[in-house]
Design a protein around this motif. Sequence first.
Motif, short mmCIF file in Angstrom:
data_model
loop_
_atom_site.label_atom_id
_atom_site.label_comp_id
_atom_site.label_asym_id
_atom_site.label_seq_id
_atom_site.Cartn_x
_atom_site.Cartn_y
_atom_site.Cartn_z
N TYR A 18 0.81 -1.21 0.00
CA TYR A 18 0.00 0.00 0.00
C TYR A 18 0.85 1.27 0.00
O TYR A 18 0.42 2.30 -0.55
CB TYR A 18 -0.98 0.00 1.17
CG TYR A 18 -2.19 -0.87 0.90
CD1 TYR A 18 -3.44 -0.30 0.70
CD2 TYR A 18 -2.08 -2.25 0.81
CE1 TYR A 18 -4.56 -1.09 0.44
CE2 TYR A 18 -3.18 -3.05 0.56
CZ TYR A 18 -4.42 -2.47 0.36
OH TYR A 18 -5.51 -3.25 0.09
N THR A 19 2.03 1.22 0.58
CA THR A 19 2.90 2.39 0.47
C THR A 19 3.39 2.54 -0.97
O THR A 19 3.47 3.66 -1.50
CB THR A 19 4.11 2.30 1.42
OG1 THR A 19 4.74 1.01 1.28
CG2 THR A 19 3.70 2.51 2.86
N THR A 20 3.68 1.42 -1.63
CA THR A 20 4.06 1.46 -3.04
C THR A 20 2.91 1.99 -3.88
O THR A 20 3.09 2.84 -4.76
CB THR A 20 4.48 0.07 -3.54
OG1 THR A 20 5.59 -0.40 -2.77
CG2 THR A 20 4.86 0.10 -5.01
N ALA A 21 1.70 1.48 -3.61
CA ALA A 21 0.53 1.91 -4.38
C ALA A 21 0.25 3.40 -4.18
O ALA A 21 -0.07 4.12 -5.13
CB ALA A 21 -0.69 1.08 -3.96
N GLU A 22 0.36 3.87 -2.94
CA GLU A 22 0.12 5.29 -2.66
C GLU A 22 1.12 6.16 -3.40
O GLU A 22 0.75 7.20 -3.99
CB GLU A 22 0.20 5.55 -1.16
CG GLU A 22 0.16 7.01 -0.75
CD GLU A 22 -1.13 7.73 -1.09
OE1 GLU A 22 -1.15 8.97 -1.04
OE2 GLU A 22 -2.13 7.06 -1.43
N ASN A 23 2.38 5.76 -3.42
CA ASN A 23 3.40 6.51 -4.15
C ASN A 23 3.13 6.48 -5.64
O ASN A 23 3.26 7.49 -6.34
CB ASN A 23 4.78 5.93 -3.84
CG ASN A 23 5.91 6.79 -4.37
OD1 ASN A 23 5.81 8.01 -4.43
ND2 ASN A 23 7.00 6.15 -4.76
N LEU A 24 2.73 5.30 -6.14
CA LEU A 24 2.42 5.13 -7.57
C LEU A 24 1.33 6.09 -8.00
O LEU A 24 1.44 6.76 -9.03
CB LEU A 24 1.98 3.68 -7.81
CG LEU A 24 1.72 3.24 -9.26
CD1 LEU A 24 3.01 3.17 -10.04
CD2 LEU A 24 1.02 1.88 -9.27
N VAL A 25 0.28 6.19 -7.21
CA VAL A 25 -0.85 7.07 -7.52
C VAL A 25 -0.46 8.54 -7.32
O VAL A 25 -0.74 9.40 -8.16
CB VAL A 25 -2.07 6.73 -6.65
CG1 VAL A 25 -3.21 7.71 -6.91
CG2 VAL A 25 -2.53 5.29 -6.91
N ALA A 26 0.21 8.82 -6.21
CA ALA A 26 0.55 10.21 -5.88
C ALA A 26 1.45 10.85 -6.93
O ALA A 26 1.37 12.06 -7.18
CB ALA A 26 1.22 10.26 -4.51
N ARG A 27 2.31 10.05 -7.54
CA ARG A 27 3.23 10.59 -8.55
C ARG A 27 2.49 11.18 -9.75
O ARG A 27 3.05 11.99 -10.49
CB ARG A 27 4.20 9.50 -9.01
CG ARG A 27 5.15 9.00 -7.94
CD ARG A 27 6.33 9.92 -7.75
NE ARG A 27 7.33 9.69 -8.79
CZ ARG A 27 8.38 10.49 -9.01
NH1 ARG A 27 8.54 11.58 -8.27
NH2 ARG A 27 9.25 10.22 -9.94
N THR A 28 1.25 10.78 -9.96
CA THR A 28 0.49 11.28 -11.10
C THR A 28 -0.39 12.47 -10.74
O THR A 28 -1.02 13.05 -11.62
CB THR A 28 -0.43 10.18 -11.67
OG1 THR A 28 -1.48 9.90 -10.73
CG2 THR A 28 0.34 8.92 -11.99
N ASN A 29 -0.47 12.80 -9.44
CA ASN A 29 -1.35 13.89 -9.00
C ASN A 29 -2.78 13.66 -9.48
O ASN A 29 -3.44 14.57 -9.99
CB ASN A 29 -0.83 15.24 -9.48
CG ASN A 29 -1.52 16.42 -8.80
OD1 ASN A 29 -1.96 16.32 -7.66
ND2 ASN A 29 -1.63 17.53 -9.51
N LEU A 30 -3.25 12.44 -9.30
CA LEU A 30 -4.60 12.05 -9.74
C LEU A 30 -5.66 12.94 -9.10
O LEU A 30 -5.64 13.18 -7.89
CB LEU A 30 -4.84 10.59 -9.37
CG LEU A 30 -6.17 9.97 -9.80
CD1 LEU A 30 -6.25 9.89 -11.33
CD2 LEU A 30 -6.32 8.57 -9.20
N GLN A 31 -6.60 13.42 -9.92
CA GLN A 31 -7.61 14.38 -9.47
C GLN A 31 -9.02 13.78 -9.49
O GLN A 31 -9.29 12.84 -10.26
CB GLN A 31 -7.59 15.62 -10.36
CG GLN A 31 -6.28 16.38 -10.32
CD GLN A 31 -5.99 16.97 -8.95
OE1 GLN A 31 -6.84 17.67 -8.38
NE2 GLN A 31 -4.81 16.67 -8.41
#
Length: 206
Positions: A18-31
């Motif tokens: 989940y830390t990997t997933a959160e970083n994966l998503v956060a890197r895109t600045n998903l809105q």
Amino acid sequence: KLESDLTDAELATFPCAYTTAENLVARTNLQPGETVVMAGASGGVGSGAIQLSRLRGARVIGIAATSKAEHLKALGADVVIDRNEPNLEEAIREAARGPVDVALDVVGGAGFMPLINALRQGGRYSTSGSIAGPMVDFDLRQLIYKDLQLTGATIVPPGTMKRIVGLIEQGLLKPLLAESFPLKDLGKAQEAFLEKKHVGNIVVTI
């Protein structure tokens, strides 16, 4: 410190995935309102990314085995595309009713270029794995003329686990404990992992 009624085995599914997933998503600045496609949606990282994307208000398209579709829809995926779909780009565009805003990837290999092709002008791609192969063909014109943003997601920023803990304590993240094995059955756990029939994580307990 984490206050939760979840079992130790259930809690063990969170830290790395989940830390990997959160970083994966956060890197895109998903809105909120954006559409994201997740390749490798049924694994620990992918299933976590589905939940984390939904918490951001995004519409989620998962790519996984058809047999796992209902599990992923229960997690928040709006549509699940068969990973063996011969025209993956077309299937993504059809599911999204057009190009997607964000592509998340832990698979790589032959599925890389369809993800890139399915992105809109100014779209974002983030990867934290290449389980189908690290070597890909890449048409640079997609990157250049569509002004894409491509990022890797390996080093997790400080504070990421704190955010995950907060979401767990609020009951906003579901642990996906596919199966649990005692340490003496480590070999069986490895065999179960290699069969790739599970959704989420396999845990070995001491």
